[in-house]
Design an enzyme around this catalytic site. Structure first.
Site, PDB file in Angstrom:
ATOM      1  N   ARG A 173     -11.810   2.273  -8.652  1.00  0.00           N
ATOM      2  CA  ARG A 173     -10.920   3.392  -8.967  1.00  0.00           C
ATOM      3  C   ARG A 173     -11.238   3.951 -10.357  1.00  0.00           C
ATOM      4  O   ARG A 173     -12.002   3.355 -11.100  1.00  0.00           O
ATOM      5  CB  ARG A 173      -9.467   2.924  -8.884  1.00  0.00           C
ATOM      6  CG  ARG A 173      -9.135   2.508  -7.476  1.00  0.00           C
ATOM      7  CD  ARG A 173      -7.697   2.165  -7.291  1.00  0.00           C
ATOM      8  NE  ARG A 173      -7.479   1.861  -5.878  1.00  0.00           N
ATOM      9  CZ  ARG A 173      -6.329   1.951  -5.239  1.00  0.00           C
ATOM     10  NH1 ARG A 173      -5.270   2.339  -5.900  1.00  0.00           N
ATOM     11  NH2 ARG A 173      -6.247   1.660  -3.961  1.00  0.00           N
ATOM     12  N   ARG A 179       0.064   7.711  -2.643  1.00  0.00           N
ATOM     13  CA  ARG A 179       0.613   8.802  -1.818  1.00  0.00           C
ATOM     14  C   ARG A 179       2.065   9.103  -2.192  1.00  0.00           C
ATOM     15  O   ARG A 179       2.497  10.242  -2.209  1.00  0.00           O
ATOM     16  CB  ARG A 179       0.510   8.437  -0.326  1.00  0.00           C
ATOM     17  CG  ARG A 179      -0.845   8.780   0.269  1.00  0.00           C
ATOM     18  CD  ARG A 179      -1.095   8.051   1.558  1.00  0.00           C
ATOM     19  NE  ARG A 179      -1.416   6.648   1.300  1.00  0.00           N
ATOM     20  CZ  ARG A 179      -1.480   5.711   2.254  1.00  0.00           C
ATOM     21  NH1 ARG A 179      -1.228   6.040   3.509  1.00  0.00           N
ATOM     22  NH2 ARG A 179      -1.805   4.479   1.944  1.00  0.00           N
ATOM     23  N   TRP A 180       2.790   8.045  -2.512  1.00  0.00           N
ATOM     24  CA  TRP A 180       4.194   8.209  -2.912  1.00  0.00           C
ATOM     25  C   TRP A 180       4.275   9.083  -4.172  1.00  0.00           C
ATOM     26  O   TRP A 180       5.105   9.982  -4.260  1.00  0.00           O
ATOM     27  CB  TRP A 180       4.792   6.833  -3.174  1.00  0.00           C
ATOM     28  CG  TRP A 180       6.260   6.779  -3.427  1.00  0.00           C
ATOM     29  CD1 TRP A 180       7.251   6.632  -2.501  1.00  0.00           C
ATOM     30  CD2 TRP A 180       6.909   6.839  -4.716  1.00  0.00           C
ATOM     31  NE1 TRP A 180       8.476   6.609  -3.127  1.00  0.00           N
ATOM     32  CE2 TRP A 180       8.299   6.725  -4.478  1.00  0.00           C
ATOM     33  CE3 TRP A 180       6.454   6.976  -6.024  1.00  0.00           C
ATOM     34  CZ2 TRP A 180       9.233   6.746  -5.510  1.00  0.00           C
ATOM     35  CZ3 TRP A 180       7.393   7.000  -7.050  1.00  0.00           C
ATOM     36  CH2 TRP A 180       8.753   6.886  -6.791  1.00  0.00           C
ATOM     37  N   SER A 189      -7.277  -5.747  -5.865  1.00  0.00           N
ATOM     38  CA  SER A 189      -8.371  -6.376  -5.117  1.00  0.00           C
ATOM     39  C   SER A 189      -9.678  -6.316  -5.907  1.00  0.00           C
ATOM     40  O   SER A 189      -9.816  -5.536  -6.858  1.00  0.00           O
ATOM     41  CB  SER A 189      -8.551  -5.680  -3.758  1.00  0.00           C
ATOM     42  OG  SER A 189      -9.239  -4.466  -3.940  1.00  0.00           O
ATOM     43  N   ASN A 239     -10.788  -2.848  -6.095  1.00  0.00           N
ATOM     44  CA  ASN A 239     -10.007  -1.830  -6.808  1.00  0.00           C
ATOM     45  C   ASN A 239     -10.640  -1.400  -8.134  1.00  0.00           C
ATOM     46  O   ASN A 239     -10.232  -0.394  -8.713  1.00  0.00           O
ATOM     47  CB  ASN A 239      -8.565  -2.317  -7.045  1.00  0.00           C
ATOM     48  CG  ASN A 239      -7.713  -2.291  -5.796  1.00  0.00           C
ATOM     49  OD1 ASN A 239      -6.742  -3.028  -5.657  1.00  0.00           O
ATOM     50  ND2 ASN A 239      -8.039  -1.418  -4.839  1.00  0.00           N
ATOM     51  N   TRP A 240     -11.650  -2.147  -8.605  1.00  0.00           N
ATOM     52  CA  TRP A 240     -12.350  -1.730  -9.832  1.00  0.00           C
ATOM     53  C   TRP A 240     -13.050  -0.396  -9.627  1.00  0.00           C
ATOM     54  O   TRP A 240     -13.436   0.273 -10.587  1.00  0.00           O
ATOM     55  CB  TRP A 240     -13.391  -2.772 -10.263  1.00  0.00           C
ATOM     56  CG  TRP A 240     -12.798  -4.109 -10.604  1.00  0.00           C
ATOM     57  CD1 TRP A 240     -12.826  -5.233  -9.819  1.00  0.00           C
ATOM     58  CD2 TRP A 240     -12.099  -4.473 -11.799  1.00  0.00           C
ATOM     59  NE1 TRP A 240     -12.181  -6.268 -10.456  1.00  0.00           N
ATOM     60  CE2 TRP A 240     -11.727  -5.842 -11.674  1.00  0.00           C
ATOM     61  CE3 TRP A 240     -11.742  -3.787 -12.969  1.00  0.00           C
ATOM     62  CZ2 TRP A 240     -11.028  -6.514 -12.673  1.00  0.00           C
ATOM     63  CZ3 TRP A 240     -11.041  -4.471 -13.955  1.00  0.00           C
ATOM     64  CH2 TRP A 240     -10.693  -5.812 -13.803  1.00  0.00           C
ATOM     65  N   ASP A 259       0.836  -1.206   0.000  1.00  0.00           N
ATOM     66  CA  ASP A 259       0.000   0.000   0.000  1.00  0.00           C
ATOM     67  C   ASP A 259       0.867   1.252   0.000  1.00  0.00           C
ATOM     68  O   ASP A 259       1.968   1.249   0.550  1.00  0.00           O
ATOM     69  CB  ASP A 259      -0.905  -0.039   1.243  1.00  0.00           C
ATOM     70  CG  ASP A 259      -2.054   0.944   1.128  1.00  0.00           C
ATOM     71  OD1 ASP A 259      -2.289   1.474   0.023  1.00  0.00           O
ATOM     72  OD2 ASP A 259      -2.720   1.188   2.150  1.00  0.00           O
ATOM     73  N   ARG A 312       1.802  -5.033   6.071  1.00  0.00           N
ATOM     74  CA  ARG A 312       1.127  -3.991   5.294  1.00  0.00           C
ATOM     75  C   ARG A 312       1.941  -2.715   5.399  1.00  0.00           C
ATOM     76  O   ARG A 312       2.312  -2.292   6.490  1.00  0.00           O
ATOM     77  CB  ARG A 312      -0.291  -3.732   5.800  1.00  0.00           C
ATOM     78  CG  ARG A 312      -0.979  -2.666   4.935  1.00  0.00           C
ATOM     79  CD  ARG A 312      -2.419  -2.438   5.294  1.00  0.00           C
ATOM     80  NE  ARG A 312      -3.029  -1.566   4.284  1.00  0.00           N
ATOM     81  CZ  ARG A 312      -4.249  -1.681   3.825  1.00  0.00           C
ATOM     82  NH1 ARG A 312      -5.027  -2.611   4.298  1.00  0.00           N
ATOM     83  NH2 ARG A 312      -4.711  -0.847   2.909  1.00  0.00           N
ATOM     84  N   ARG A 349      -5.179  -2.233   8.600  1.00  0.00           N
ATOM     85  CA  ARG A 349      -6.358  -3.062   8.300  1.00  0.00           C
ATOM     86  C   ARG A 349      -5.958  -4.107   7.270  1.00  0.00           C
ATOM     87  O   ARG A 349      -4.923  -3.977   6.625  1.00  0.00           O
ATOM     88  CB  ARG A 349      -7.524  -2.199   7.810  1.00  0.00           C
ATOM     89  CG  ARG A 349      -7.187  -1.316   6.649  1.00  0.00           C
ATOM     90  CD  ARG A 349      -8.404  -0.537   6.142  1.00  0.00           C
ATOM     91  NE  ARG A 349      -7.991   0.368   5.086  1.00  0.00           N
ATOM     92  CZ  ARG A 349      -7.693   1.652   5.259  1.00  0.00           C
ATOM     93  NH1 ARG A 349      -7.812   2.197   6.449  1.00  0.00           N
ATOM     94  NH2 ARG A 349      -7.304   2.401   4.245  1.00  0.00           N
TER      95      ARG A 349
HETATM   96  C1  FPP Z   1      -2.108   0.205  -3.202  1.00  0.00           C
HETATM   97  O1  FPP Z   1      -1.604   1.510  -3.182  1.00  0.00           O
HETATM   98  C2  FPP Z   1      -1.588  -0.479  -4.347  1.00  0.00           C
HETATM   99  C3  FPP Z   1      -2.329  -1.065  -5.332  1.00  0.00           C
HETATM  100  C4  FPP Z   1      -3.789  -1.066  -5.367  1.00  0.00           C
HETATM  101  C5  FPP Z   1      -1.673  -1.697  -6.472  1.00  0.00           C
HETATM  102  C6  FPP Z   1      -0.525  -2.576  -6.118  1.00  0.00           C
HETATM  103  C7  FPP Z   1       0.301  -2.653  -7.301  1.00  0.00           C
HETATM  104  C8  FPP Z   1       1.645  -2.580  -7.322  1.00  0.00           C
HETATM  105  C9  FPP Z   1       2.508  -2.551  -6.147  1.00  0.00           C
HETATM  106  C10 FPP Z   1       2.378  -2.505  -8.576  1.00  0.00           C
HETATM  107  C11 FPP Z   1       2.254  -3.605  -9.499  1.00  0.00           C
HETATM  108  C12 FPP Z   1       2.455  -4.967  -8.937  1.00  0.00           C
HETATM  109  C13 FPP Z   1       2.852  -5.979  -9.690  1.00  0.00           C
HETATM  110  C14 FPP Z   1       2.852  -7.354  -9.200  1.00  0.00           C
HETATM  111  C15 FPP Z   1       3.307  -5.732 -11.046  1.00  0.00           C
HETATM  112  P1  FPP Z   1      -2.618   2.711  -3.330  1.00  0.00           P
HETATM  113  O2  FPP Z   1      -2.747   3.058  -4.758  1.00  0.00           O
HETATM  114  O3  FPP Z   1      -3.904   2.371  -2.643  1.00  0.00           O
HETATM  115  O4  FPP Z   1      -1.867   3.841  -2.557  1.00  0.00           O
HETATM  116  P2  FPP Z   1      -2.547   5.005  -1.708  1.00  0.00           P
HETATM  117  O5  FPP Z   1      -3.248   4.348  -0.552  1.00  0.00           O
HETATM  118  O6  FPP Z   1      -1.362   5.829  -1.269  1.00  0.00           O
HETATM  119  O7  FPP Z   1      -3.464   5.753  -2.617  1.00  0.00           O
END
Ligand code: FPP
Length: 248
Positions: free
Chosen positions: A77, A30-31, A71, A74-75, A26, A194, A200
């Site tokens: 988004r 933010r990064w 997940s 995540n759809w 996660d 995490r 969570r």
């Molecule tokens: C959560 O960060 C991250 C994801 C929903 C995507 C995870 C994907 C990767 C690490 C890259 C691709 C992986 C592979 C296996 C190629 P977030 O976007 O929710 O971050 P935030 O909470 O700061 O908004």
């Protein structure tokens, strides 16, 4: 491949450390925001990080690494972010497939594949087939995965077996049900990590993590280093797992 640990100097980590580590990666968004860049920039940096963590596993004695890439929720988004992530997964699998074979990494995917596009599904099948004989790290990528969805799909198949007379209801128990889960070939995770400061589990490995140890760290996933991973593996060694039993 980078040498992280001298096995002669630190033999204990590999022995007493977790065999199966699961990671909720996660903090990509933010990064990227901190750098005033689009979210996808963070996901790309996150994908690069995966390689370093996979490479760290053998010397740390981690036989199974399971990572949460996308997940079932995540759809929700934006269409731009979802499409960007799907493209990233296609590029990642295509690019890494040969490296996995060279590094003896066996790749598996968990989650419901049906909603994923056909090209991505084909690449997933190809990566699994190509690495089928690899006997090193077992890398499982959770893609369109949700713990509740997994249990629901497993229960549906179990119910089909009961209805068809292949399974009797009195044989439905804690041993039988996990055989229907996507993770049927994997041990339960010993440690779930995490990143990004959120505490969570977000529908990840709900059944399997019943007795897992947890580590929530503030680091955003693209900054999560192999050294930090190693530190968490080391501190796991001092935990006493009782699985509901009493202290010895
Ligand atoms: C959560 O960060 C991250 C994801 C929903 C995507 C995870 C994907 C990767 C690490 C890259 C691709 C992986 C592979 C296996 C190629 P977030 O976007 O929710 O971050 P935030 O909470 O700061 O908004």
């Amino acid at each position: 491949m980078a040498r992280l640990i001298d096995p002669v100097m630190q033999p204990d980590i590999a022995r007493s450390g977790p065999k199966h580590v699961a990671v909720i990666m996660d903090g990509n968004g933010r990064w990227a925001k901190m750098r005033k860049r689009p979210r996808l920039f963070g996901h790309q940096a996150g994908a690069r990080r995966v390689r370093q963590i996979v490479e760290a596993c053998p010397k740390l004695g981690v036989d199974y690494l399971t990572i949460f890439a996308f997940s079932t929720e995540n759809w929700k988004r934006t269409q731009v972010e979802v499409a960007g992530l799907m493209r990233l997964f296609r590029i990642y699998i295509t690019r890494e497939m040969q490296a996995f074979v060279r590094e003896n990494v066996r790749v598996r995917f968990i989650g419901d594949r049906q909603r994923l596009d056909k090209n991505l599904q084909a690449l997933m099948d190809e990566a699994e087939a190509l690495t089928e004989r690899c006997s090193g790290t077992n890398l499982t990528i959770a893609l369109n995965y949700g713990g509740r969805d997994e249990v629901a799909r497993a229960t549906r198949r179990l119910a089909e077996d009961v209805a068809a007379g292949r399974l009797s209801p009195e044989h439905v128990d804690e041993e039988t049900l996990p055989r229907y889960l996507d993770t049927c070939l994997l041990p339960d995770p010993d440690l779930v990590i995490r990143t990004s400061g959120e505490a969570r589990i977000s529908n990840f490995l709900l059944w399997q993590s019943a007795y897992s140890e947890y580590e929530f760290v503030d680091t955003l996933w693209p900054d999560f280093s192999a050294q930090e991973f190693e530190n968490l593996i080391q501190s796991y060694g001092s935990r006493v797992r009782r699985y509901g039993g009493a202290k010895p």
